[in-house]
Each structure stands twice: as C-alpha cells, then as structure tokens.
Write an enzyme that holds these catalytic residues in place. Structure first.
Site, mmCIF file in Angstrom:
data_model
loop_
_atom_site.group_PDB
_atom_site.id
_atom_site.type_symbol
_atom_site.label_atom_id
_atom_site.label_comp_id
_atom_site.label_asym_id
_atom_site.label_seq_id
_atom_site.Cartn_x
_atom_site.Cartn_y
_atom_site.Cartn_z
ATOM 1 N N GLY A 36 0.820 -1.202 0.000
ATOM 2 C CA GLY A 36 0.000 0.000 0.000
ATOM 3 C C GLY A 36 0.858 1.257 0.000
ATOM 4 N N SER A 117 -13.076 -12.971 -5.803
ATOM 5 C CA SER A 117 -12.477 -12.938 -7.135
ATOM 6 C C SER A 117 -13.169 -13.923 -8.062
ATOM 7 C CB SER A 117 -10.987 -13.298 -7.037
ATOM 8 O OG SER A 117 -10.432 -13.545 -8.308
ATOM 9 N N TYR A 144 -4.536 -19.364 -4.991
ATOM 10 C CA TYR A 144 -5.159 -18.066 -4.781
ATOM 11 C C TYR A 144 -6.679 -18.171 -4.889
ATOM 12 C CZ TYR A 144 -7.054 -13.483 -5.891
ATOM 13 O OH TYR A 144 -7.834 -12.360 -5.910
ATOM 14 N N LYS A 148 -9.750 -17.732 -1.980
ATOM 15 C CA LYS A 148 -10.886 -16.812 -2.107
ATOM 16 C C LYS A 148 -12.210 -17.562 -1.935
ATOM 17 C CE LYS A 148 -9.181 -12.714 -2.581
ATOM 18 N NZ LYS A 148 -9.464 -11.681 -1.562
#
Length: 330
Positions: A36, A117, A144, A148
């Site tokens: 970030g 996602s 991944y 999710k």
C-alpha cells in the site's frame, strides 16, 4: 457508522476508500503498507499502520473508531506466487480472515464486505458466448482462487454464527485509475505488463492465438477500478440499510468480453507505439474465455459498470506516464 477498510492504501483499496469517503461514509484504513501507498489517501482519512491479521490491532481500531462495518480487501493476490507459496496464502488469506472475523464480531461489527475474485470459477465449461453467473460451478485452479472460495465459505458461516450481514464480491480483471496517482504500480496485470514491455523496447506478448475464440486469443472481462470501487460502496450501503440481513454473493464485471489481441491493439492506439505483439505458446491454466454476468449485482445492489475499456487503458497510461516521464515523452 464507521467502515474499517483493510488494505485501503493499496491499488484497489485506495479507490474504494476514496469512493466511500467521497460519498459521505466515515472510514478508517488499516494497512501494513508493504504494498500500500499512504500518499494515495487524503490526509483527512485516518490510516492505521498494521496488519489485519493482528487481533489486538483490529480490536483497538474497532474500539477507537467505533467501527460498525468492515470492507476486507487485504490479501495476497498473485496467482503464480500462490502456486509457489500455498502455505503462506492459506495461512494469511484464510487463517487471517478467520482471525479478523472473530475479532470484529467480538467488537460488535455486524456488516462485512468481502473482496473475492472470479478466480473462484477456475476454468468453467461454457458454451460459446455464455457468461459466467453466480450459479456457475466454482472449481478454482490455483491456491489463490482456492483461498478466495474458502474465504467466501468462511464469511458466510461467520455471518450466520454472529448475526452478521455479508456481501461477497467476485470481480473480474481490474484495470485503469480514477486519478493518475492512484494507478497500479505493480507489473502483474496485463495492461501494465504491456506498458512495461513497450517502455523497454520489447514487443508485447500474447500467450496463445489458437483458442476457440473469434481471433484465437483469450477473452476476458475488464472492469475499471473506479466502477469496482462504486460496487463496494453499493455493497456497503446495502448492508447499512435498515433490516439488512443474510448474505449475498455477486459478480462484478461488465458482461462484455475483450480479447487479448484487441486489448494489445487498443494499447498501441493509446500509447502511439505500434510495436507488433509476439505470440508465444499458451500458458497452463488460461481459460479461453471468462466474462461475467453482472445482472444479479444490478438487481441486488443497483450497480452496473459504466466506463469503457478505452477509458480504462487511457487512464492506466496516464498513471504509467506519471511514474515514467520518459514514456510520455516518447
């Protein structure tokens, strides 16, 4: 009410934070700033530097800012990295989510928006032109996507256990920038990857041109990050409405497919660099087509994507040029 936005200084997170604050919502950001960028956030927005995996930090933020809702974006999200480091992805994306849910439930939070996602669908078997809907079977093909999907299960289960109203947003390929300074600084998604290749004097790469699609290249659903941010705002407001309850899972896409060849050609027009693309062999796991129906999101959230792909590419290019002035010069 106050919304806690985890990962709110990231690429997507900063857009969500600005959209919600700009619409009058009270927000506080929790971000460990490993990826970030604090400068993305206006000074008036509180930023707590810390991890959403740290229960003590989350509990303190909830108490100090009187948090009543959470928008959870913080997560690892690189597919290739998830294949190499599955334990880390499961530990942080799923185990960390479990800690976060337990902590905010104990703090009295009863509204939770989870950024999921389209990777949960994997490589679905679809007829030509068929759109992915929320009823399409989920069969993720990498860790991944698995994390999710497991995250969605966990969010819904925690919601039932603690009387927490929840929304899970399954979004497709995100691109663009609302402002140049908010652009994606990573080189992991297709548009910045092409920019990077062109900047180094190399040809853009297309992985496979023999798929069963109109031009032989993969077809994807590209959504402007500003549209995605507005979807998060719509989800938050749905949960804030009187009597909000239960759970909702929706696709966030455009319903319009763009092939990789079309996208590369559009990038050439926007950048003024006509370097021909280099076609390389297919990559394992790439589905021929992945385009999502957003009909349910329109019905339940009153949301629909409005920004075209050209604006997506042009806004991403402006952000790239801000960080790479030589690209703008020629």
């Amino acid at each position: 009410m106050t919304w806690l936005i985890t990962g709110g200084a990231g690429y997507i997170g900063a857009h969500v934070t600005r959209a919600m604050a700009g619409a009058g919502e009270r927000v506080v950001v929790l971000d460990n700033v490993t990826s970030g960028v604090p400068k993305r956030l206006p000074d008036r927005i509180p930023l707590v530097r810390g991890s959403a995996l740290d229960a003590d930090t989350v509990a303190r933020v909830c108490a100090e800012h009187r948090v009543t809702g959470v928008v959870h974006l913080a997560a690892h999200k690189q597919v290739a990295e998830s294949v190499e480091q599955p334990e880390r992805y499961y530990r942080d994306n799923v185990g960390g989510l479990a800690t976060l849910l337990r902590t905010v439930a104990e703090a009295g939070v009863r509204r939770f928006v989870f950024s999921s996602s389209a990777a949960v669908y994997g490589d679905p078997e679809l007829r030509p032109g068929e759109l992915i809907t929320e009823a399409t079977p989920c069969a993720p093909v990498n860790p991944y996507g698995e994390t999710k999907l497991a995250g969605e299960w966990l969010v819904r289960a925690a919601g039932r256990a603690h009387g927490m109203a929840t929304v899970c947003l399954r979004y497709f390929n995100v691109a663009g920038a609302a402002e140049p300074e908010l652009a994606d600084i990573g080189v992991f998604n297709v548009i910045p990857m092409v920019f990077d290749r062109l900047a180094r004097g190399e040809a853009p790469r297309i992985f496979g041109d023999d798929y069963p699609t109109p031009d032989g290249t993969c077809v994807r659903d590209y959504i402007h990050v500003a549209d995605l941010a507005e979807a998060h705002l719509a989800a938050a407001r749905r949960l804030a409405a009187p009597g909000a309850a239960g759970d909702l899972t929706v696709n966030i896409g455009t319903g319009r497919g763009v092939s990789v060849r079309e996208l590369v050609d559009l990038i050439a027009e926007v950048t003024g660099d006509p370097t021909p693309a280099l076609v390389e062999p297919r990559r394992p796991g790439d589905a021929p087509s992945a385009v999502g129906s957003s009909a349910l999101a329109e019905k339940e959230l009153g949301w629909t994507a409005t920004r075209p792909v050209r604006e997506m590419v042009a806004s991403a290019w402006r952000g790239w040029c801000l960080r790479h002035p030589r690209a703008a010069a020629g």
